[in-house]
Design a protein around this motif. Structure first.
Motif, PDB file in Angstrom:
ATOM      1  N   SER A   1       0.972  -1.157  -0.103  1.00 10.21           N
ATOM      2  CA  SER A   1      -0.128   0.114  -0.085  1.00 10.21           C
ATOM      3  C   SER A   1       0.824   1.244   0.131  1.00 10.21           C
ATOM      4  O   SER A   1       0.466   2.516  -0.295  1.00 10.21           O
TER       5      SER A   1
ATOM      6  N   VAL B   1      -4.239  -2.610  -7.647  1.00 11.88           N
ATOM      7  CA  VAL B   1      -4.713  -3.917  -8.228  1.00 11.88           C
ATOM      8  C   VAL B   1      -5.556  -4.641  -7.146  1.00 11.88           C
ATOM      9  O   VAL B   1      -5.360  -4.426  -5.760  1.00 11.88           O
TER      10      VAL B   1
ATOM     11  N   SER C   1       1.253  -9.568   2.283  1.00 10.23           N
ATOM     12  CA  SER C   1       1.255  -9.994   0.689  1.00 10.23           C
ATOM     13  C   SER C   1       2.108 -11.400   0.615  1.00 10.23           C
ATOM     14  O   SER C   1       1.558 -12.188  -0.020  1.00 10.23           O
TER      15      SER C   1
ATOM     16  N   GLU D   1      -0.609 -14.019   1.637  1.00 11.61           N
ATOM     17  CA  GLU D   1      -1.358 -14.092   0.582  1.00 11.61           C
ATOM     18  C   GLU D   1      -0.782 -14.917  -0.662  1.00 11.61           C
ATOM     19  O   GLU D   1      -1.413 -16.045  -1.262  1.00 11.61           O
TER      20      GLU D   1
ATOM     21  N   GLU E   1       9.939  -3.233   8.054  1.00 13.99           N
ATOM     22  CA  GLU E   1      10.556  -4.420   8.532  1.00 13.99           C
ATOM     23  C   GLU E   1      10.561  -5.489   7.355  1.00 13.99           C
ATOM     24  O   GLU E   1      11.225  -6.751   7.524  1.00 13.99           O
TER      25      GLU E   1
HETATM   26  O1  LIG Z   1      -2.211  -2.386  -5.222  1.00 20.82           O
HETATM   27  C1  LIG Z   1      -2.459  -3.021  -4.082  1.00 20.82           C
HETATM   28  C2  LIG Z   1      -1.571  -3.216  -3.074  1.00 20.82           C
HETATM   29  C3  LIG Z   1      -1.949  -3.856  -1.858  1.00 20.82           C
HETATM   30  N1  LIG Z   1      -3.027  -4.490  -1.777  1.00 20.82           N
HETATM   31  C4  LIG Z   1      -3.451  -5.262  -0.320  1.00 20.82           C
HETATM   32  O2  LIG Z   1      -2.889  -4.683   0.537  1.00 20.82           O
HETATM   33  C5  LIG Z   1      -1.967  -5.341   1.521  1.00 20.82           C
HETATM   34  C6  LIG Z   1      -0.847  -4.864   1.763  1.00 20.82           C
HETATM   35  O3  LIG Z   1      -0.353  -5.345   2.955  1.00 20.82           O
HETATM   36  P1  LIG Z   1       1.233  -5.586   2.953  1.00 20.82           P
HETATM   37  O4  LIG Z   1       1.515  -6.670   2.088  1.00 20.82           O
HETATM   38  O5  LIG Z   1       1.319  -6.154   4.604  1.00 20.82           O
HETATM   39  O6  LIG Z   1       1.989  -4.250   2.849  1.00 20.82           O
HETATM   40  P2  LIG Z   1       1.819  -3.040   3.537  1.00 20.82           P
HETATM   41  O7  LIG Z   1       0.824  -2.405   2.957  1.00 20.82           O
HETATM   42  O8  LIG Z   1       3.077  -2.408   2.926  1.00 20.82           O
HETATM   43  O9  LIG Z   1       1.903  -3.363   4.968  1.00 20.82           O
HETATM   44  C7  LIG Z   1       2.209  -2.823   6.099  1.00 20.82           C
HETATM   45  O10 LIG Z   1       2.251  -3.622   7.217  1.00 20.82           O
HETATM   46  C8  LIG Z   1       2.641  -4.929   6.984  1.00 20.82           C
HETATM   47  C9  LIG Z   1       2.017  -5.653   8.328  1.00 20.82           C
HETATM   48  O11 LIG Z   1       2.465  -5.205   9.300  1.00 20.82           O
HETATM   49  C10 LIG Z   1       4.473  -4.726   6.934  1.00 20.82           C
HETATM   50  O12 LIG Z   1       4.653  -6.120   7.066  1.00 20.82           O
HETATM   51  C11 LIG Z   1       4.668  -3.925   5.947  1.00 20.82           C
HETATM   52  O13 LIG Z   1       6.028  -3.911   6.300  1.00 20.82           O
HETATM   53  C12 LIG Z   1       4.012  -2.530   6.203  1.00 20.82           C
HETATM   54  O14 LIG Z   1       4.508  -1.887   5.098  1.00 20.82           O
HETATM   55  C13 LIG Z   1      -2.348  -6.716   1.228  1.00 20.82           C
HETATM   56  O15 LIG Z   1      -3.483  -7.316   1.771  1.00 20.82           O
HETATM   57  C14 LIG Z   1      -2.514  -6.614  -0.630  1.00 20.82           C
HETATM   58  O16 LIG Z   1      -3.307  -7.644  -0.861  1.00 20.82           O
HETATM   59  C15 LIG Z   1      -4.084  -4.416  -2.900  1.00 20.82           C
HETATM   60  O17 LIG Z   1      -4.923  -5.365  -2.666  1.00 20.82           O
HETATM   61  N2  LIG Z   1      -3.445  -3.797  -3.714  1.00 20.82           N
END
Ligand SMILES: O=c1ccn([C@@H]2O[C@H](COP(=O)(O)OP(=O)(O)O[C@H]3O[C@H](CO)[C@@H](O)[C@H](O)[C@H]3O)[C@@H](O)[C@H]2O)c(=O)[nH]1
Length: 483
Positions: free
Chosen positions: A285, A352, A374, A377, A393
């Protein structure tokens, strides 16, 4: 004990990677036990904190949602300006400014005649300031740790080194060496330490947060025993660490509230691609790159010759705010003619529907920033990933997946924090990207390991699985607070 209504107060942090899994565990708990009732207090930070539009939309949709035994309360927006240059510290500060509203709501709740007693606060790892509020009401606090057990143990271990063994963590973090950390079998290179450990101000924030974690009654972690066996076992070596409940993977498999227009087009495009042929690039995100790096990615992808789906987002103007946005015209940032040359094999897009993409049979590999959600998932859908951590992290997560567990390949493990002005900016070259993508799309060993872990992740949350049992113990723990 069985028939008492057990009320819990949940306080998620307002970030996509935090709030979605917190809401999912709330839903899981009320489904598992019909005597649980949850009030979720929603923090909506002011736009200066750069919360991305996806999370704002999600929070707003939740506030209007009706769910059985889960209610949402939107806290007033606190506009006190940020007091720290460390983005995570500024966010934590903003969260702490909401303590006064939480105190008022809980006092009000508890003064209602006939209301259920609150058995516990469940707060995000960034909301541990709320432990003091819970203590004022004699309510135990449980922290929901949205990252992994390896990193949780790492954070607590670094705090021990600083507080009791007089180690200079800033010097250590800036060195080029390795250390033994109890949660990992392999020595951890200091170059994968989160960059927040490299400055005194950042370290001060992390240590404070680790000390507060120890004040919780228990820590609920979004992981599962079969994935992080060594890390989970390592908690027992330090009896000052609260009880740890591994309950994951907790995933938002619907992801629907974040769906944007254009999503159908992405899925339709994937429908027309051969099985396991597409490499998917997405950086969470908050991930985005400057123009130089974007051009290297584009060249690397083109040179690899693989089909691709690339979520490309524009960096925020003020880097401290972290939230990227979608480009209006992708042509302005991509190399000249790239979109035309790759039109038959690639698609570049903004936000996305990641879960739907990973679930699609056409996707054969995932270039990821290694946000914990991610990674969970991608394991759930059995898609191997190539690690390109950029922030928070994520370097530690990447180290764990690539080096410790052999469940991912590497693009670059020590790519330094994009938000940290002081970090040396590393450009990952087109050649590194090309090679990483080629390895990802053909590597059979990691692919096989990931498929096996997929089965274990599904089994962990199914009835009889390790996380299923852990959730059962957690519910009993909540209920005992009312005895
Ligand atoms: O275009 C996008 C981008 C992200 N996502 C969703 O958004 C979430 C993103 O979560 P994550 O992969 O954990 O990344 P961040 O948003 O970067 O999460 C923050 O929080 C996480 C959990 O604490 C940490 O591991 C990361 O380092 C921190 O940046 C996931 O469910 C993705 O599927 C979407 O659906 N579409």
């Amino acid at each position: 004990m069985e028939n008492l209504i057990t009320e819990l107060v949940f306080i998620p942090a307002p970030g996509v990677g935090h709030i979605m899994s917190t809401i999912q565990i709330a839903k899981l708990l009320v489904t598992r036990d019909h005597h649980l009732s949850i009030t979720v207090l929603l923090i909506n930070p002011p736009p200066t904190f750069g919360s991305c539009s996806a999370v704002t939309t999600y929070i707003q949709s939740l506030a209007k949602t009706k769910m059985d035994r889960i209610s949402f309360i939107d806290l007033p927006q606190d506009k006190t300006p940020p007091v720290s240059n460390v983005p995570m510290a500024a966010l934590t500060n903003c969260i702490n400014n909401h303590c006064k509203y939480v105190r008022k709501i809980v006092a009000n709740k508890m003064s209602q005649p006939g209301s259920a007693r609150v058995a516990g606060f469940v707060v995000d790892m960034f909301c541990t300031g709320m432990i003091d509020v819970a203590n004022e009401f004699n309510i135990p606090t449980y922290v929901f740790f949205t990252s992994n057990a390896g990193f949780l143990r790492f954070k607590l271990y670094i705090q021990t080194l600083y507080d009791y063994e007089n180690q200079d963590i800033v010097v250590l973090s800036n060195s080029d060496s390795t250390i033994h950390v109890p949660s990992f079998v392999k020595p951890v290179p200091t170059k994968v330490f989160p960059s927040v450990f490299q400055t005194l101000e950042g370290l001060d924030f992390v240590l404070g947060s680790a000390r507060r974690l120890r004040k919780a009654k228990a820590i609920i972690v979004n992981t599962f025993f079969e994935l992080e066996t060594h890390a989970i076992k390592s908690f027992s070596e330090d009896f000052t660490i609260p009880m740890v409940y591994p309950v994951g993977p907790i995933l938002n498999l619907e992801g629907c509230s974040l769906k944007a227009s254009g999503n159908d087009e992405i899925i339709t495009w994937l429908d027309s691609q051969p099985l396991s042929s597409v490499v998917f690039l997405c950086f969470g995100s908050t991930g985005s790159f400057d123009e130089v790096q974007v051009k290297e990615i584009a060249n690397g992808l083109e040179r690899s010759g693989h089909r691709f789906l690339w979520s490309l987002r524009r960096p925020p103007k003020d880097k401290r705010t972290r939230a990227p946005s979608d480009y209006e015209d992708l042509g302005t940032v991509l190399p000249e003619g790239f979109l035309e040359r790759t039109a038959k094999i690639g698609k570049v897009t903004g936000w996305v529907p990641q879960v739907d993409v990973l679930a699609h049979g056409a996707v054969g590999g995932f270039v990821s920033h290694c946000g914990w959600n991610s990674l969970l998932e991608s394991l759930w859908f059995g898609v191997p990933s190539a690690a390109w951590p950029i922030d928070a992290e994520q370097q530690i997560n990447a180290f764990e997946m690539v080096v410790e567990l052999g469940l991912a390949l590497e693009i670059k493990l020590d790519h330094k924090d994009f938000c940290n002005q002081k970090a040396n900016k590393v450009v990952v070259t087109a050649e590194e990207i090309e090679n990483g993508v080629r390895r990802l799309m053909k590597d059979n060993k990691v692919r096989t390991e990931v498929k096996e872990m997929r089965e274990k992740s599904i089994a962990a949350v199914a009835e009889g699985g390790s996380s299923y049992a852990s959730v059962g113990r957690l519910i009993l723990d909540f209920k005992r607070n009312l005895l």
